[in-house]
Design a protein around this motif. Structure first.
Motif, PDB file in Angstrom:
ATOM      1  N   THR A  58       0.882  -1.168   0.000  1.00 38.74           N
ATOM      2  CA  THR A  58       0.000   0.000   0.000  1.00 38.74           C
ATOM      3  C   THR A  58       0.921   1.219   0.000  1.00 38.74           C
ATOM      4  OG1 THR A  58      -1.834   1.164   1.053  1.00 38.74           O
ATOM      5  CG2 THR A  58      -0.367  -0.025   2.550  1.00 38.74           C
ATOM      6  N   ILE A  83      -2.003   6.713  -7.910  1.00 37.12           N
ATOM      7  CA  ILE A  83      -2.997   5.735  -8.390  1.00 37.12           C
ATOM      8  C   ILE A  83      -2.764   5.445  -9.875  1.00 37.12           C
ATOM      9  CG2 ILE A  83      -5.463   5.509  -8.963  1.00 37.12           C
ATOM     10  CD1 ILE A  83      -5.980   7.035  -6.264  1.00 37.12           C
ATOM     11  N   ILE A  86       0.138   3.207 -10.349  1.00 37.96           N
ATOM     12  CA  ILE A  86      -0.201   1.809 -10.022  1.00 37.96           C
ATOM     13  C   ILE A  86      -0.861   1.146 -11.237  1.00 37.96           C
ATOM     14  CG2 ILE A  86      -1.685   0.314  -8.613  1.00 37.96           C
ATOM     15  CD1 ILE A  86      -1.372   2.405  -6.317  1.00 37.96           C
ATOM     16  N   GLY A  87      -1.817   1.893 -11.849  1.00 37.66           N
ATOM     17  CA  GLY A  87      -2.515   1.355 -13.021  1.00 37.66           C
ATOM     18  C   GLY A  87      -1.568   1.171 -14.204  1.00 37.66           C
ATOM     19  N   ASP A  92       1.074  -4.341  -7.906  1.00 40.95           N
ATOM     20  CA  ASP A  92       0.181  -4.925  -6.917  1.00 40.95           C
ATOM     21  C   ASP A  92       0.214  -3.994  -5.708  1.00 40.95           C
ATOM     22  OD1 ASP A  92      -1.188  -6.338  -5.049  1.00 40.95           O
ATOM     23  OD2 ASP A  92       0.052  -8.145  -5.128  1.00 40.95           O
ATOM     24  N   SER A  93      -0.610  -2.937  -5.777  1.00 40.04           N
ATOM     25  CA  SER A  93      -0.545  -1.932  -4.717  1.00 40.04           C
ATOM     26  C   SER A  93      -1.891  -1.266  -4.479  1.00 40.04           C
ATOM     27  CB  SER A  93       0.481  -0.849  -5.078  1.00 40.04           C
ATOM     28  OG  SER A  93       0.557   0.128  -4.051  1.00 40.04           O
ATOM     29  N   GLN A  94      -2.148  -1.015  -3.215  1.00 42.54           N
ATOM     30  CA  GLN A  94      -3.272  -0.178  -2.818  1.00 42.54           C
ATOM     31  C   GLN A  94      -2.720   1.209  -2.483  1.00 42.54           C
ATOM     32  OE1 GLN A  94      -5.094  -2.271   0.476  1.00 42.54           O
ATOM     33  NE2 GLN A  94      -5.882  -3.892  -0.855  1.00 42.54           N
ATOM     34  N   ALA A 122      -9.305   5.974  -8.216  1.00 39.72           N
ATOM     35  CA  ALA A 122      -8.941   4.647  -7.708  1.00 39.72           C
ATOM     36  C   ALA A 122      -9.854   3.576  -8.313  1.00 39.72           C
ATOM     37  CB  ALA A 122      -9.024   4.633  -6.190  1.00 39.72           C
ATOM     38  N   ASN A 125      -8.919   2.660 -11.739  1.00 40.78           N
ATOM     39  CA  ASN A 125      -7.678   1.881 -11.827  1.00 40.78           C
ATOM     40  C   ASN A 125      -7.691   0.641 -10.928  1.00 40.78           C
ATOM     41  OD1 ASN A 125      -5.508   3.464 -13.519  1.00 40.78           O
ATOM     42  ND2 ASN A 125      -6.693   4.990 -12.384  1.00 40.78           N
ATOM     43  N   ASN A 126      -8.892   0.331 -10.400  1.00 35.45           N
ATOM     44  CA  ASN A 126      -9.034  -0.864  -9.584  1.00 35.45           C
ATOM     45  C   ASN A 126      -8.113  -0.862  -8.349  1.00 35.45           C
ATOM     46  OD1 ASN A 126     -10.380  -3.188  -9.161  1.00 35.45           O
ATOM     47  ND2 ASN A 126      -8.958  -4.478 -10.350  1.00 35.45           N
ATOM     48  N   VAL A 127      -8.076   0.281  -7.687  1.00 29.21           N
ATOM     49  CA  VAL A 127      -7.179   0.434  -6.530  1.00 29.21           C
ATOM     50  C   VAL A 127      -8.023   0.635  -5.261  1.00 29.21           C
ATOM     51  CG1 VAL A 127      -5.437   1.956  -5.466  1.00 29.21           C
ATOM     52  CG2 VAL A 127      -5.301   1.415  -7.914  1.00 29.21           C
ATOM     53  N   ASN A 155     -14.556   0.791  -2.571  1.00 28.16           N
ATOM     54  CA  ASN A 155     -13.093   0.617  -2.593  1.00 28.16           C
ATOM     55  C   ASN A 155     -12.400   1.469  -1.526  1.00 28.16           C
ATOM     56  OD1 ASN A 155     -13.777   2.971  -3.984  1.00 28.16           O
ATOM     57  ND2 ASN A 155     -11.958   2.901  -5.296  1.00 28.16           N
TER      58      ASN A 155
END
Ligand code: FAD
Length: 305
Positions: A58, A83, A86-87, A92-94, A122, A125-127, A155
């Protein structure tokens, strides 16, 4: 002596002038052991290394106690950059962040506006985003903000601190929101009027809330470096048929890195909290307060230079 040092570093952690000075002079005094760099690119390299070792992350753009709107909006922009990284980099991060960096001390409108921008990005980007918990004075306001946002977004999660007397009731009140919670001991200096002064009581309450949350069927992040707490969680989960997919362990970047890898290899989700940015001072002081032995390590580093 340990208690005096702990209080001293927690006192220093809130000093505004030192916070400002530290921002100007870059990562100093061994802070790089706990902070992944000052830029998003440096943080991304660290996250890639951790992911390659089987560890989830994270990420946190460091910042707290912001007192003007422009800075709060800028902090939100930085979190959105994180964010997007990450995308883009498929990490593999929140994301984690503090409400006082989003404008909690300015107005509810500011903090909610910034959080909605972040949670929209988020979602795209699926976060998943975790709202860190700060000092007791901000706890109630932070939980109110979380409840509002949780009604709009799936989320978002938050943090509950085992050292507060109010915590058990907060867990009960939050249950309707089916929250994804990070459970921690608590890192701020609080008065005995609001928090257990004895470590033994904090540890007992920590075990109690871990059991409560797991039993309720909600996703639980046990964020601790304490082997007793980790062992207790594993045993409780095994004895109660709670699958590894319902909980994870979390630790801080730079603390017990080998243990992090081991837990990952045992099949648990192991998430590392990776802070970066120029506002490293308060975060670093809290890490020193948690373990005054870290000070010796820093003094050694300074003498070598
Ligand atoms: P402790 O009993 O303090 O430590 C157990 C052992 O871990 C120590 O004996 C030592 O070997 C090792 N250890 C612990 N801290 C350090 C350190 N700084 N340096 C070196 N070794 C150490 N607190 C909040 O109030 N709000 C939050 O939102 C929050 N988020 C967190 C997120 C994560 C992922 C983690 C891991 C912690 C977070 N914390 C937060 C901090 C937490 O509240 C504790 O202050 C911190 O985790 C230390 O407690 P512990 O459970 O590790 O147990």
């Amino acid at each position: 002596m340990e208690k005096i040092m702990k209080d001293f570093f927690l006192f220093l952690s809130k000093n505004r002038s030192l916070t400002r000075a530290a921002k100007k002079y870059g990562l100093k005094f061994g802070a790089a052991r706990f902070v992944a760099g000052e830029t998003i690119d440096q943080a991304v390299s660290v996250i890639k290394e951790l992911n390659a070792k089987g560890l989830a992350v994270t990420i946190d753009y460091l910042g707290e106690f912001v007192d003007n709107e422009a800075e709060a909006n800028e902090m939100a922009d930085q979190s959105i950059e994180a964010i997007k990284a990450i995308g883009r980099e498929k990490l593999d991060s929140q994301l984690s962040l503090k409400m006082t960096s989003m404008g909690l001390d300015i107005s509810e409108q500011t903090v909610l506006g910034n959080m909605r921008r972040i949670l929209d990005a988020a979602k795209e980007n699926n976060v998943f985003v975790t709202i860190d918990m700060e000092d007791y004075a901000r706890c109630e306001k932070t939980l109110q903000i979380f409840k509002k946002l949780r009604s709009e977004y799936d989320n978002v999660g938050t943090v509950i601190q085992a050292y507060l007397y109010r915590t058990e009731q907060d867990m009960i009140d939050l249950s309707d929101y089916e929250p994804n919670l990070r459970l921690v001991k608590g890192a701020y200096k609080e008065s005995p009027e609001v928090a257990f002064p004895d470590k033994k009581d904090v540890d007992e309450n920590f075990k109690k809330i871990i059991e409560m949350h797991l039993r309720n069927g909600h996703y639980t992040a046990v964020a601790s470096h304490d082997e007793n707490i980790i062992a207790h969680t594993k045993t409780f989960a095994e004895q109660n048929g709670i699958p590894k997919s319902q909980f994870e362990f979390q630790m801080l970047y730079g603390i017990m890195p080998e243990r992090q890898i081991e837990l990952g290899k045992e099949g648990y989700t192991m998430r590392v909290y990776v802070p970066y940015g120029t506002d490293w001072y308060g975060y670093f002081m809290r890490r020193l307060a948690e373990r005054p032995a870290n000070v010796a390590f820093i003094l050694k580093g300074m003498l070598k230079k």
